[in-house]
Design a protein around this motif. Structure first.
Motif, PDB file in Angstrom:
ATOM      1  N   ASP A 194       0.833  -1.196   0.000  1.00 44.86           N
ATOM      2  CA  ASP A 194       0.000   0.000   0.000  1.00 44.86           C
ATOM      3  C   ASP A 194       0.873   1.253   0.000  1.00 44.86           C
ATOM      4  O   ASP A 194       2.086   1.184  -0.229  1.00 44.86           O
ATOM      5  N   GLU A 195       0.268   2.418   0.262  1.00 52.37           N
ATOM      6  CA  GLU A 195       1.022   3.671   0.214  1.00 52.37           C
ATOM      7  C   GLU A 195       2.094   3.756   1.298  1.00 52.37           C
ATOM      8  O   GLU A 195       3.029   4.570   1.213  1.00 52.37           O
ATOM      9  N   ASN A 196       1.985   2.898   2.325  1.00 49.47           N
ATOM     10  CA  ASN A 196       2.992   2.835   3.379  1.00 49.47           C
ATOM     11  C   ASN A 196       4.048   1.771   3.124  1.00 49.47           C
ATOM     12  O   ASN A 196       4.869   1.482   3.995  1.00 49.47           O
ATOM     13  N   GLY A 197       4.001   1.173   1.932  1.00 46.39           N
ATOM     14  CA  GLY A 197       4.947   0.121   1.597  1.00 46.39           C
ATOM     15  C   GLY A 197       4.666  -1.191   2.291  1.00 46.39           C
ATOM     16  O   GLY A 197       5.523  -2.079   2.316  1.00 46.39           O
ATOM     17  N   GLN A 198       3.473  -1.356   2.839  1.00 44.02           N
ATOM     18  CA  GLN A 198       3.158  -2.535   3.639  1.00 44.02           C
ATOM     19  C   GLN A 198       2.187  -3.473   2.941  1.00 44.02           C
ATOM     20  O   GLN A 198       1.334  -3.057   2.162  1.00 44.02           O
ATOM     21  N   CYS A 199       2.323  -4.756   3.243  1.00 41.67           N
ATOM     22  CA  CYS A 199       1.352  -5.757   2.818  1.00 41.67           C
ATOM     23  C   CYS A 199       1.334  -6.888   3.832  1.00 41.67           C
ATOM     24  O   CYS A 199       2.285  -7.072   4.597  1.00 41.67           O
ATOM     25  N   SER A 200       0.243  -7.628   3.844  1.00 39.51           N
ATOM     26  CA  SER A 200       0.077  -8.741   4.781  1.00 39.51           C
ATOM     27  C   SER A 200      -0.267 -10.005   4.017  1.00 39.51           C
ATOM     28  O   SER A 200      -1.037  -9.969   3.056  1.00 39.51           O
ATOM     29  N   ILE A 201       0.301 -11.114   4.454  1.00 38.65           N
ATOM     30  CA  ILE A 201       0.048 -12.425   3.860  1.00 38.65           C
ATOM     31  C   ILE A 201      -0.115 -13.424   4.998  1.00 38.65           C
ATOM     32  O   ILE A 201       0.657 -13.408   5.957  1.00 38.65           O
ATOM     33  N   THR A 202      -1.120 -14.284   4.905  1.00 37.14           N
ATOM     34  CA  THR A 202      -1.349 -15.307   5.914  1.00 37.14           C
ATOM     35  C   THR A 202      -0.987 -16.671   5.355  1.00 37.14           C
ATOM     36  O   THR A 202      -1.402 -17.032   4.247  1.00 37.14           O
ATOM     37  N   SER A 203      -0.195 -17.436   6.111  1.00 33.48           N
ATOM     38  CA  SER A 203       0.201 -18.776   5.691  1.00 33.48           C
ATOM     39  C   SER A 203       0.348 -19.650   6.932  1.00 33.48           C
ATOM     40  O   SER A 203      -0.249 -19.368   7.979  1.00 33.48           O
ATOM     41  N   ILE A 204       1.124 -20.728   6.809  1.00 29.97           N
ATOM     42  CA  ILE A 204       1.429 -21.592   7.942  1.00 29.97           C
ATOM     43  C   ILE A 204       2.941 -21.595   8.171  1.00 29.97           C
ATOM     44  O   ILE A 204       3.714 -21.214   7.291  1.00 29.97           O
ATOM     45  N   TRP A 205       3.332 -22.025   9.346  1.00 32.14           N
ATOM     46  CA  TRP A 205       4.755 -22.228   9.625  1.00 32.14           C
ATOM     47  C   TRP A 205       5.251 -23.352   8.717  1.00 32.14           C
ATOM     48  O   TRP A 205       4.634 -24.414   8.639  1.00 32.14           O
TER      49      TRP A 205
END
Length: 287
Positions: free
Chosen positions: A173-184
């Motif tokens: 996003d505009e803050n350079g951030q993103c989120s991804i959900t996965s498993i260990w």
């Protein structure tokens, strides 16, 4: 502050199998290797000079309020708009990359394992360490049995292979951030537990994937050794009986902490099975 100018030519023995077909975004060894900062935070200094600093990975089991404070600090750090980035070497992407990753936040599909909520902040050394918006952060890794989608059987287990599980990416996003959900991740012979990462720019999004663009960073992510030991001894990971390589003996990780991709972890509960938040600031050079 100047970057480390040593040229790291690190090879991943198990991730350089000539019998596997690599993805199209292979590193070009004829070109000068790009250098990237992988740090835990960006630190504001006196006189308006912001330095994207190298931070040690911090594993914590704090309360939700402490977690919120840490996230607020990370958000503030990512807002730095001028500074000097300390750069670090990229590493091999290995043989298990595939073209055309799905652009999605949750890459787990039906894979069993302990949840990991990744948050990445990408900053651009070519733009005074400002947050890099509209970059695609792509990750991929093996499942609890050490098998990669598209290459199932490589760690000695038989299971359905749809070619997409535990692969995908998100746009910053505009803050350079993103989120991804996965498993260990699980483990496989000759490598410590790890996750592969690429950062792309100038991609064109399709309905559920992307085309084109440039790969400006290729790296790997690593996990706290003590927590990983407990997780690998717990079901469903314990069903994987192949020999595990410890982080200290890994052929890629160089004991550099966050500068070498070691994630900052925050427990989501009182048990390892409750999962973790995992954060990292990734500095790239888009020039």
């Amino acid at each position: 502050m100047t970057g480390n100018t040593e040229n790291h030519e690190i090879l991943d023995n198990s991730d350089n199998n000539d019998n596997q077909q690599p993805g199209r975004h292979r590193l070009d060894k004829s070109m000068k290797r790009r250098r990237v900062l992988i740090g835990g935070s960006a630190v504001a200094a006196a006189g308006g000079l912001a330095i994207a600093g190298m931070a040690s990975a911090d594993t914590t089991t704090t309360s939700e309020s402490s977690s919120s404070a840490a996230e607020a600090k990370a958000s503030t750090s990512s807002s730095a708009t001028s500074g000097v980035c300390t750069l670090n070497a990229e590493v091999t992407e290995g043989p298990y990359s595939l073209d055309g990753a799905l652009v999605r936040e949750d890459i787990r599909e039906d894979k069993e394992g302990f949840e990991v909520q990744y948050t990445f902040t990408v900053v651009d050394q070519a733009n005074d360490c400002a947050p890099l918006a509209d970059a695609l952060v792509e990750i991929w890794h093996c499942d609890a049995l050490g098998e990669y989608s598209g290459f199932v059987g490589g760690n000695g287990h038989s299971e359905e292979d749809n070619g997409t599980f535990l692969r995908g990416g998100q746009m910053t996003d505009e803050n350079g951030q993103c989120s991804i959900t996965s498993i260990w991740p699980g483990h496989y012979v000759s490598r410590a537990v790890h996750v592969h990462m690429r950062v792309h720019t100038e991609v064109t999004l399709t309905d559920d994937s992307y085309t084109g663009g440039d790969v400006i960073h290729t790296g790997q992510l690593f996990f706290d050794a003590d927590i990983n030991e407990e997780i690998q001894a717990t079901s469903p990971y314990s069903a994987n009986t192949t020999k595990e390589t410890t982080l200290a003996n890994d052929s890629i990780y160089d004991d550099g902490g966050a500068s070498s991709g070691l994630l900052t972890l925050t427990a989501l509960g009182s048990s390892v099975s409750d999962g973790y938040k995992a954060t990292l600031t990734v500095g790239v050079n888009s020039a």
